[in-house]
Design an enzyme around this catalytic site. Structure first.
Site, PDB file in Angstrom:
ATOM      1  N   LYS A  22       1.216  -1.046  -0.448  1.00 21.67           N
ATOM      2  CA  LYS A  22      -0.142  -0.159   0.088  1.00 21.67           C
ATOM      3  C   LYS A  22       0.721   1.446   0.342  1.00 21.67           C
ATOM      4  O   LYS A  22       1.636   1.531   0.915  1.00 21.67           O
ATOM      5  CB  LYS A  22      -0.533   0.132   0.993  1.00 21.67           C
ATOM      6  CG  LYS A  22      -2.059  -1.484   0.905  1.00 21.67           C
ATOM      7  CD  LYS A  22      -3.302  -1.094   2.402  1.00 21.67           C
ATOM      8  CE  LYS A  22      -1.878  -1.367   3.346  1.00 21.67           C
ATOM      9  NZ  LYS A  22      -2.673  -1.477   4.849  1.00 21.67           N
ATOM     10  N   THR A  41      -8.451   9.378   7.717  1.00 20.13           N
ATOM     11  CA  THR A  41      -8.387   8.503   7.475  1.00 20.13           C
ATOM     12  C   THR A  41      -8.774   7.705   8.397  1.00 20.13           C
ATOM     13  O   THR A  41      -7.391   6.343   8.109  1.00 20.13           O
ATOM     14  CB  THR A  41      -7.550   8.869   6.594  1.00 20.13           C
ATOM     15  OG1 THR A  41      -6.172   9.193   6.623  1.00 20.13           O
ATOM     16  CG2 THR A  41      -7.436   9.139   5.113  1.00 20.13           C
ATOM     17  N   GLY A  73      -8.826   4.190  10.090  1.00 23.25           N
ATOM     18  CA  GLY A  73      -9.597   2.992   9.433  1.00 23.25           C
ATOM     19  C   GLY A  73      -8.604   2.128   8.035  1.00 23.25           C
ATOM     20  O   GLY A  73      -9.897   1.421   7.682  1.00 23.25           O
ATOM     21  N   THR A  74      -8.680   2.718   7.407  1.00 26.66           N
ATOM     22  CA  THR A  74      -8.452   2.921   6.174  1.00 26.66           C
ATOM     23  C   THR A  74      -7.807   1.314   5.376  1.00 26.66           C
ATOM     24  O   THR A  74      -8.223   0.427   5.205  1.00 26.66           O
ATOM     25  CB  THR A  74      -7.284   3.714   5.411  1.00 26.66           C
ATOM     26  OG1 THR A  74      -6.307   4.018   5.710  1.00 26.66           O
ATOM     27  CG2 THR A  74      -8.060   5.060   5.425  1.00 26.66           C
ATOM     28  N   GLY A  75      -6.860   0.848   6.392  1.00 28.61           N
ATOM     29  CA  GLY A  75      -6.111  -0.059   6.674  1.00 28.61           C
ATOM     30  C   GLY A  75      -6.979  -1.321   6.645  1.00 28.61           C
ATOM     31  O   GLY A  75      -7.237  -2.340   5.799  1.00 28.61           O
ATOM     32  N   CYS A  76      -7.383  -1.493   7.335  1.00 28.62           N
ATOM     33  CA  CYS A  76      -8.542  -2.231   8.036  1.00 28.62           C
ATOM     34  C   CYS A  76      -9.409  -2.146   7.065  1.00 28.62           C
ATOM     35  O   CYS A  76     -10.241  -3.204   7.349  1.00 28.62           O
ATOM     36  CB  CYS A  76      -9.321  -2.121   9.481  1.00 28.62           C
ATOM     37  SG  CYS A  76      -8.351  -1.878  10.520  1.00 28.62           S
TER      38      CYS A  76
END
Length: 270
Positions: free
Chosen positions: A175, A206, A208-211
């Site tokens: 990412k 932003t 929580g983007t990875g989850c």
């Protein structure tokens, strides 16, 4: 009526609702699958950071997993915060005995820089968890933690992907959200490459983007999409969620998991 596809998240609880199990379940609902959860840790967390974290006993994590999988069954598993080497190894063992794709988000730190994985657990992630992953989704900080490869440009992303694939996942998504310019991710299995690009939105909210991305990938895999199809669809979903992110509290707000459903707009109109 038949049940929708079932997806299990194995992750920590975010009391602020922007990341962790809460973000995972919102994403799954938005994408039309039935979300289930194994809580690995409880955090005291808000828009400003993580004020405390308490991991659950291994026996509690194992019991939750077996309770869900043995009765309800799963079409995909997603992992997030696992906190300790013991929990990493337990979850890796459970996944290895489950006939479903696994999306591993090797969470190391929070959006605010708070540690969510013990340094002593990194080797367990490398040797036990990544080998059972269908897709691993590290960000650039996690790549550096796990492999020592520091990515400062798109040219470095291939080297980072090769380093992560060396630990055994079938696919990896590097990412590139922390790079400047457009938001670019690299999906590869070592032979084929998919460069996924999206405009960078001028929005600091932003959390929580990875989850959210990992849960979206797992949701689409559960619906029968191939890995490239699932990751492409997940990228589109999280890009929209970032664009619709909103202020919450005094710090970094969350992405809007319901953006495609129009739920927040309807609520405000009502």
């Amino acid at each position: 009526m038949s049940a929708p596809p079932r997806v299990l998240t194995v992750a920590g609880s975010d009391s602020g609702g922007g990341a962790g199990v809460q973000a995972d379940l919102k994403t799954m609902l938005a994408l039309g699958v039935h979300g289930m959860s194994v809580i690995t840790a409880v955090t005291a967390q808000n828009s400003l950071g993580v004020q405390g974290a308490w991991e659950l006993p291994v026996e509690a994590v194992r019991a939750q997993y077996r309770s869900v999988v043995d009765d309800i069954g799963v079409q995909a598993v997603k992992t997030g915060m696992l906190a300790s080497a013991e929990l990493v190894e337990t979850v890796a063992e459970l996944i290895s005995g489950t006939d479903a794709p696994a999306v591993v988000d090797p969470v190391g730190v929070s959006k605010h820089g708070d540690a969510l994985l013990a340094a002593s657990a990194l080797d367990s992630v490398r040797t036990r968890l990544l080998p059972v992953a269908t897709v691993a989704t590290p960000n650039l900080d996690e790549v550096a933690q796990l492999t020592g490869v520091r990515v400062e440009s798109e040219e470095h992303m291939r080297r980072a992907a090769a380093a992560v694939l060396g630990y055994g996942p079938r696919w990896v998504v590097i990412k590139g959200g922390h790079l400047s310019g457009e938001a670019v991710d690299l999906l590869t299995d070592g032979s084929e490459e998919h460069w996924l690009r999206a405009p960078r939105h001028d929005n600091r909210h932003t959390h929580g983007t990875g989850c959210t991305l990992a849960s979206a990938i797992a949701s689409h895999l559960a619906k029968g999409l191939s890995v490239p199809e699932a990751v492409t669809a997940a990228k589109e979903y999280v890009t929209g969620a970032i664009a619709a992110g909103f202020a919450l509290g005094g710090g970094i707000g969350p992405v809007d998991h319901g953006w495609a459903l129009g739920t927040r707009g309807q609520a405000e109109a009502g």
